[in-house]
Design a protein around this motif. Structure first.
Motif, PDB file in Angstrom:
ATOM      1  N   ARG A 250       0.888  -1.217   0.168  1.00 51.60           N
ATOM      2  CA  ARG A 250      -0.205   0.086  -0.021  1.00 51.60           C
ATOM      3  C   ARG A 250       0.730   1.312  -0.057  1.00 51.60           C
ATOM      4  O   ARG A 250       0.573   2.047  -0.821  1.00 51.60           O
ATOM      5  CB  ARG A 250      -0.895  -0.190   1.351  1.00 51.60           C
ATOM      6  CG  ARG A 250      -2.167   1.149   1.214  1.00 51.60           C
ATOM      7  CD  ARG A 250      -3.024   0.888   2.180  1.00 51.60           C
ATOM      8  NE  ARG A 250      -2.176   0.925   3.593  1.00 51.60           N
ATOM      9  CZ  ARG A 250      -2.444  -0.049   4.391  1.00 51.60           C
ATOM     10  NH1 ARG A 250      -2.772  -1.199   4.378  1.00 51.60           N
ATOM     11  NH2 ARG A 250      -1.577   0.189   5.815  1.00 51.60           N
ATOM     12  N   PHE A 251       2.011   1.384   0.876  1.00 54.57           N
ATOM     13  CA  PHE A 251       2.712   2.575   0.897  1.00 54.57           C
ATOM     14  C   PHE A 251       3.518   2.667  -0.412  1.00 54.57           C
ATOM     15  O   PHE A 251       3.575   3.794  -0.753  1.00 54.57           O
ATOM     16  CB  PHE A 251       3.940   2.235   1.915  1.00 54.57           C
ATOM     17  CG  PHE A 251       3.502   2.436   3.194  1.00 54.57           C
ATOM     18  CD1 PHE A 251       2.649   3.772   3.650  1.00 54.57           C
ATOM     19  CD2 PHE A 251       3.554   1.766   4.408  1.00 54.57           C
ATOM     20  CE1 PHE A 251       1.968   3.955   4.955  1.00 54.57           C
ATOM     21  CE2 PHE A 251       2.791   1.844   5.818  1.00 54.57           C
ATOM     22  CZ  PHE A 251       2.095   2.990   5.884  1.00 54.57           C
ATOM     23  N   TYR A 252       3.927   1.528  -1.117  1.00 52.88           N
ATOM     24  CA  TYR A 252       4.558   1.545  -2.262  1.00 52.88           C
ATOM     25  C   TYR A 252       3.572   2.114  -3.399  1.00 52.88           C
ATOM     26  O   TYR A 252       4.126   2.903  -4.337  1.00 52.88           O
ATOM     27  CB  TYR A 252       5.129   0.271  -2.775  1.00 52.88           C
ATOM     28  CG  TYR A 252       5.724  -0.013  -4.310  1.00 52.88           C
ATOM     29  CD1 TYR A 252       6.911   0.621  -4.426  1.00 52.88           C
ATOM     30  CD2 TYR A 252       4.768  -0.307  -5.286  1.00 52.88           C
ATOM     31  CE1 TYR A 252       7.570   0.383  -5.658  1.00 52.88           C
ATOM     32  CE2 TYR A 252       5.583  -0.360  -6.718  1.00 52.88           C
ATOM     33  CZ  TYR A 252       6.871  -0.008  -6.648  1.00 52.88           C
ATOM     34  OH  TYR A 252       7.312  -0.132  -8.002  1.00 52.88           O
ATOM     35  N   MET A 253       2.404   1.767  -3.570  1.00 51.93           N
ATOM     36  CA  MET A 253       1.319   2.339  -4.453  1.00 51.93           C
ATOM     37  C   MET A 253       1.240   3.792  -3.911  1.00 51.93           C
ATOM     38  O   MET A 253       1.369   4.584  -4.828  1.00 51.93           O
ATOM     39  CB  MET A 253      -0.095   1.673  -4.029  1.00 51.93           C
ATOM     40  CG  MET A 253      -1.049   1.287  -4.962  1.00 51.93           C
ATOM     41  SD  MET A 253      -1.717   3.048  -5.450  1.00 51.93           S
ATOM     42  CE  MET A 253      -2.356   3.551  -3.920  1.00 51.93           C
ATOM     43  N   GLY A 254       1.413   4.186  -2.679  1.00 55.07           N
ATOM     44  CA  GLY A 254       1.266   5.800  -2.585  1.00 55.07           C
ATOM     45  C   GLY A 254       2.535   6.584  -3.068  1.00 55.07           C
ATOM     46  O   GLY A 254       2.168   7.552  -3.641  1.00 55.07           O
ATOM     47  N   ILE A 255       3.621   6.046  -2.755  1.00 53.89           N
ATOM     48  CA  ILE A 255       4.631   6.808  -3.206  1.00 53.89           C
ATOM     49  C   ILE A 255       4.868   6.750  -4.685  1.00 53.89           C
ATOM     50  O   ILE A 255       5.895   7.639  -5.015  1.00 53.89           O
ATOM     51  CB  ILE A 255       6.071   6.124  -2.429  1.00 53.89           C
ATOM     52  CG1 ILE A 255       6.281   5.057  -2.441  1.00 53.89           C
ATOM     53  CG2 ILE A 255       6.049   6.571  -0.894  1.00 53.89           C
ATOM     54  CD1 ILE A 255       7.592   4.246  -1.778  1.00 53.89           C
ATOM     55  N   SER A 256       4.359   5.788  -5.332  1.00 50.64           N
ATOM     56  CA  SER A 256       4.537   5.831  -6.687  1.00 50.64           C
ATOM     57  C   SER A 256       3.458   6.605  -7.396  1.00 50.64           C
ATOM     58  O   SER A 256       3.580   6.726  -8.699  1.00 50.64           O
ATOM     59  CB  SER A 256       4.966   4.425  -7.300  1.00 50.64           C
ATOM     60  OG  SER A 256       3.657   3.638  -6.872  1.00 50.64           O
ATOM     61  N   ARG A 257       2.602   7.308  -6.932  1.00 53.56           N
ATOM     62  CA  ARG A 257       1.747   8.039  -7.724  1.00 53.56           C
ATOM     63  C   ARG A 257       2.137   9.430  -8.228  1.00 53.56           C
ATOM     64  O   ARG A 257       1.655   9.811  -9.085  1.00 53.56           O
ATOM     65  CB  ARG A 257       0.571   8.667  -6.611  1.00 53.56           C
ATOM     66  CG  ARG A 257      -0.640   7.363  -6.112  1.00 53.56           C
ATOM     67  CD  ARG A 257      -0.783   6.538  -7.292  1.00 53.56           C
ATOM     68  NE  ARG A 257      -0.018   5.488  -7.177  1.00 53.56           N
ATOM     69  CZ  ARG A 257      -0.137   4.519  -8.275  1.00 53.56           C
ATOM     70  NH1 ARG A 257      -0.836   4.687  -9.363  1.00 53.56           N
ATOM     71  NH2 ARG A 257       0.845   3.387  -8.385  1.00 53.56           N
TER      72      ARG A 257
END
Lengths: 749, 315
Positions: free
Chosen positions: A700-707
């Motif tokens: 989930r964090f990875y998804m966030g930081i890659s937006r």
């Protein structure tokens, strides 16, 4: 139609889309994925790698180069909206090809191409074939399913706390709507995880045996009411594939094309029943009893395990990670693997940041798709000599919110954004309470920003909504909270009511009475008074001519409601109330019944259902704002979203919150685990719920930081809880330290 | 404090273009009947309070569809090539009725139910044996991506998706595989209108647009476009001429129909782009919908077009 060679197709496309003049091409990996021939294809598409583009080109290539009839192609997407976007882009590209006279007008019939969510494609096919199990039946939406379970399932009426605690994380007592929600999750899970109900009925565990009985009872009730739900539509589709019509659909016939290509987007959020459907469509044969179809095993899957988000809805990321073995099992083939590694979205330093994050996090090592490489920032991604990452750390939410507000002000004042909607704040939950988005949204509003936060679950709190619900309550239970003719109120007879629901009902009634007593709305007062008097004047327990929905509309036609129907803030919210009431009436009936005694006005059961069920759902789930599917990111507003809402989206500036959120397991992990031994097929879930939850959190964090495209602003009010969201460097040292951030030139303010 | 982003490149705002889909009956004709009703119940997604209007038409369509499938041998164990008996039609009718009722769709009166069943039985018995063997497809879905150029819309260019659902495709010549030898048929649960009636115009318009959709799909126009008015079977001996209208498919008429269609799309798109308060206003008094439409409209009590005509009554 004369097929093109790949080279000619590729050149024509570049030409028709005007890419040549802009120096744009597909990169080598993208081109390879488009060009790939027959057999299973496994595309790992990292964030911003242009996967939709690849899907569109690949579909066109199948049609124009391989001469595949669009009827023989199935494309599934995660949402209907994504499906529509994909179809629109294909249509657009075809128009370009037609404009350049590369293909003729009649060459391609896109109407035959099946694009959409797997649910909707299954449902459409079953309807087209008038498949007995769905024929004349109605597919319930989510609200209707919730009301259905609430009304008909005996399971949600179980009082024994031990039963519920078996499936839950926190062991606190739960209310009746909470039980309904949990029942829904469990039933959907049994269907979607392909749980063998017979095995479950023979379980040593009495809770599981009871659950199985209730599940079967639920299915029986659905049949009786001629209804079905989103999860069971997939189950029916699998059954359909085994009947003669299903075989015709799959393998074709004299007048019918066979299914020859299946393309699946967002495979990381697929569930076991969907996996089975995909392999069946592609000609798989897990079950030896099934006929081997004519299909050429052309299954293309696209996804990224690192961005999986939906375990709470049954998504099983392990299915993507283990795709190679599944292919082997179902198709006797090894998939061809392609990873799209070029990122067209983010500044190179942001790409570095998320690469290092996922690569170095010890808790996800070994759980990622095998052979994954780092993403590489494309030459076309945003550039510039600046540090795109900034950390905001306050001691309290208020202090942090203040700093967030200042940065946003600076970005706007310095014209770094052209529209407010280029800025997004992401949270785990966007509820506007103290622990979630509340302090930030309040601060930004205070600073004069317009905020769009549709999933705040607070629509029911507005007095404009409570006045309307209060008016309905006034008509069906007039004595509540009001001096008037003698008589009781059904409200007082509710013995199981929660404090929260009680408060809500009383507040609605109070809002209405304030309106009534203001004497400003004579017509409204007259209608309400007349209604009560007329019903009172009737004799015996009889049906009343008006339905609840008609009463709602009469109210909406009167002031003050009618004026609000032309107001952009209120009309969409009243529309939500009409949708909700329709769902309620379709399950509970909207036909009012007069009470048989002088104590009440409307039948006691009817009124208490309205309180417990209609109002109960509102209070326990909270009402979200209307989201326009055509315009999910309205112009002029700073966007406040959950991580889940941001799936597949990108923004110039992303403010990432909820960085110190716990990564402990939740109900979804526990339920998955409890049913795991009872699957029809060997389960892929082998790790503990603690480990799966931790990995889900990292994804989930990875998804966030890659937006973000240009700026990633990480904000927290808890400096000590950010280890997992910041991750580790290549030496295994925590990245949330001043030394590390200094060494990267990242400021903490 | 925000020096961080001093050198960040400014980012242009990319607005995404919305592509809406339009169908003749549920969008174009519905908007023309009443923009206010369309605005609330279609554009702004309010749920209407009842589906009273649709029972009759729905049951007639569904039961004829069943009869077609029955003939094709696609229902249960039924052998292909047999016409459903009266009893079988009644069986289908009851099942569909039960489902519609369970889902909140009810008939206006017992009489209309009796009529629906009676007419369908006559149609099945009298026309079924000739018609069913010629059916090529039923519930045939057609779609087409269209673009309206900026100079035509006198605003921004409009992309949209045109959708249609043809009740049945009939072979004119069973030996031919040519799409030119196919007729498109549409059933109406209505009496056949006079040529001067506005309904007549609407039905013709609908079939001409379907014909163009068919051409887009199959490369040629259909052989014929036929409207079938089931309620004419109140006279059991009604002839083909009594029962049907064959719609003219001349090129200029189709082109006019398409132009008309697009003009309405432009109007609807303009409504979407208006400020919220000004969009979807009620029709002028001389363009007011027919009485039946207003009588069941959930917004009739506050409608400026029929001001004073309806008063809110207690339940």
């Amino acid at each position: 139609m004369v097929a093109l060679t790949f080279k000619v197709f590729y050149d024509h496309m570049l030409d028709a889309l005007d890419w040549k003049s802009k120096g744009k091409t597909l990169n080598d990996k993208q081109k390879e994925a488009v060009r790939f021939g027959i057999g299973p294809l496994w595309i790992i598409a990292g964030p911003g790698s242009g996967k939709t583009e690849v899907l569109v080109w690949r579909i066109l290539k199948l049609i124009l180069v391989d001469n595949i009839n669009p009827k023989s192609i199935i494309v599934t997407t995660f949402t209907e909206k994504a499906g529509r976007n994909l179809a629109d882009r294909i249509a657009q590209y075809i128009d370009c090809l037609i404009d350049k006279k590369i293909i003729s007008f009649e060459t391609i019939n896109l109407a035959d191409l099946r694009v959409g969510t797997l649910h909707s494609i299954c449902n459409n096919v079953l309807q087209e074939y008038r498949y007995e199990a769905v024929d004349n039946k109605k597919l319930m939406n989510e609200v209707e399913q919730a009301y259905f379970v609430h009304k008909f399932s005996e399971m949600r009426k179980i009082r024994n706390d031990k039963f519920w605690n078996f499936f839950k994380k926190n062991q606190k007592k739960i209310g009746s709507w909470h039980k309904t929600k949990l029942t829904l999750t469990i039933f959907n899970r049994i269907t979607e995880d392909l749980i063998d109900v017979n095995k479950l009925l023979k379980s040593n565990n009495s809770t599981l045996r009871t659950t199985a009985k209730h599940y079967l009872h639920y299915l029986k009730r659905l049949e009786e009411q001629m209804l079905y739900d989103f999860a069971t539509v997939q189950k029916k589709f699998l059954e359909f594939l085994d009947c003669s019509q299903g075989q015709l659909f799959l393998n074709g016939g004299e007048e019918q094309e066979a299914i020859r290509y299946v393309l699946v987007d967002e495979y990381q959020d697929t569930n076991p029943i969907q996996e089975l459907i995909y392999f069946r469509l592609a000609g798989g044969h897990e079950n030896p009893l099934l006929h081997k179809s004519m299909n050429l095993k052309n299954l293309t899957i696209v996804g990224d395990d690192d961005q999986a988000l939906y375990r709470f809805r049954g998504g099983t990321v392990e299915l993507l990670v283990d795709f190679k073995n599944s292919c082997n099992r179902f198709l006797d083939l090894k998939p061809y693997f392609i990873q799209l590694i070029e990122n067209y979205r983010s500044h190179p330093k942001i790409v570095d940041w998320f690469n290092e994050y996922i690569k170095n996090h010890p808790d996800i090592a070994g759980a990622r798709a095998p052979g994954k490489k780092d993403m590489i920032a494309s030459n076309n991604s945003p550039r510039g000599n600046y540090q795109p990452i900034l950390v905001i750390a306050g001691d309290t939410h208020e202090e942090t919110a203040e700093k967030v507000g200042n940065i946003i002000k600076w970005l706007k004042d310095n014209h770094k954004v052209k529209d407010d909607s280029q800025i997004v704040l992401l949270f785990r939950s966007t509820k506007e309470t103290d622990n979630f988005a509340g302090p930030y949204v309040n601060k930004l509003r205070e600073l004069g920003n317009d905020i769009y936060n549709p999933r705040s679950k607070k629509v029911q709190k507005f007095f404009q909504i409570q006045e309307l619900i209060g008016a309905i309550i006034e008509i069906i239970d007039p004595t509540l909270n009001r001096s008037g003719p003698p008589g009781g109120t059904v409200f007082d007879s509710l013995t199981l009511i929660s404090e929260q629901l009680k408060k809500f009902i009383l507040s609605c009634k109070a809002c209405f009475l304030a309106l009534y007593n203001s004497n400003s709305y004579n017509e409204l007062n007259r209608y309400v008074d007349d209604s009560i008097n007329r019903i009172r004047g009737l004799k015996g327990e009889i049906w009343i001519k008006s339905t609840l929905q008609e009463i709602l509309y009469k109210l909406l036609n009167l002031e003050p409601f009618i004026s609000r129907l032309t107001n952009p803030d209120w009309a969409p919210r009243y529309s939500i109330i009409t949708n909700l009431l329709e769902g309620y009436c379709s399950i509970y009936s909207g036909h009012l019944i007069r009470a048989n005694n002088r104590l009440y006005l409307i039948n006691e059961n009817y009124t208490s259902n309205f309180y417990y069920s209609f109002c109960g759902l509102i209070v326990s789930m909270g009402l979200n704002d209307y989201e326009d599917q055509d315009m999910p990111i309205p112009k002029g507003y700073i966007q406040v979203m959950t991580y889940h809402q941001a799936k597949g989206l990108e923004f110039p500036y992303v403010f990432l919150g909820s960085l110190s959120d716990s990564l402990e397991w939740g109900n979804e992990h526990k339920i998955e685990e409890k049913f795991n031994p009872y699957r029809q097929f060997p389960s892929i879930i082998t790790s503990s719920k603690e480990i799966r939850a931790l990995r889900d959190g990292i994804r989930r964090f990875y998804m966030g930081i890659s937006r973000p495209q240009i700026g990633l602003i990480l904000f927290t009010h808890n400096k000590y809880g950010c280890v997992n969201s910041f991750g580790y460097d290549k030496n295994g040292q925590k990245r949330y330290t001043k030394e590390f951030l200094d060494s990267k030139g990242i400021f903490i303010i | 404090m925000s020096d961080n982003f001093k050198n960040a490149p400014p980012k242009d705002y990319d607005s995404t273009k919305i592509i809406r889909s339009y169908s003749i009956t549920s969008d174009i004709l519905s908007y023309l009947i009443c923009p206010r009703r369309y605005g609330f119940f279609t554009a702004r997604k309010f749920s209407p309070s009842s589906n009273l209007q649709f029972f009759y038409g729905t049951i007639i369509h569904q039961i004829l569809d069943k009869a077609h499938l029955h003939y094709k041998g696609l229902i249960g164990e039924k052998k292909a090539g047999t016409i459903p008996t009266d009893n079988e039609i009644e069986g289908y009718f009851d099942k569909i009725k039960r489902a519609l009722n369970l889902h909140g769709i009810r008939s206006k009166s017992d009489q209309s139910e009796t009529h629906a069943l009676k007419y369908v039985k006559i149609f099945n018995k009298k026309w079924g044996p000739k018609l069913y063997p010629l059916i090529k497809d039923s519930e045939h879905s057609l779609r087409m991506n269209r673009k309206i150029k900026a100079e035509e819309s006198k605003g921004e260019s409009i992309d949209y998706l045109l959708k249609g659902l043809v009740d049945v495709l009939i072979n004119s010549d069973t030996r031919s595989e040519n799409p030119r030898d196919v007729q498109i048929w549409d059933y109406k649960g209505k009496r056949k209108p006079e040529k001067s009636s506005p309904f007549y115009q609407k039905y013709v318009f609908q079939m001409q647009v379907y014909a163009e959709l068919y051409r887009y799909r199959h490369g040629v126009l259909p052989d014929k476009a036929v409207l079938v008015f089931i309620n004419e079977l109140r006279n059991p001996n009604a002839t083909y001429e009594d029962l049907t209208i064959e719609v003219s498919l001349e090129a200029d008429e189709i082109s006019n129909a398409m132009e008309y269609f697009e003009n309405v799309v432009i109007k609807i798109e303009k409504e979407y782009s208006k400020p919220f308060r000004q969009a979807w206003s009620a029709p002028e008094i001389n363009e007011r919908p027919d009485e039946n439409t207003c009588n069941i409209c959930d917004l009739r009590w506050s409608c400026p077009t029929v001001k004073g005509k309806y008063s809110i009554k207690a339940p």
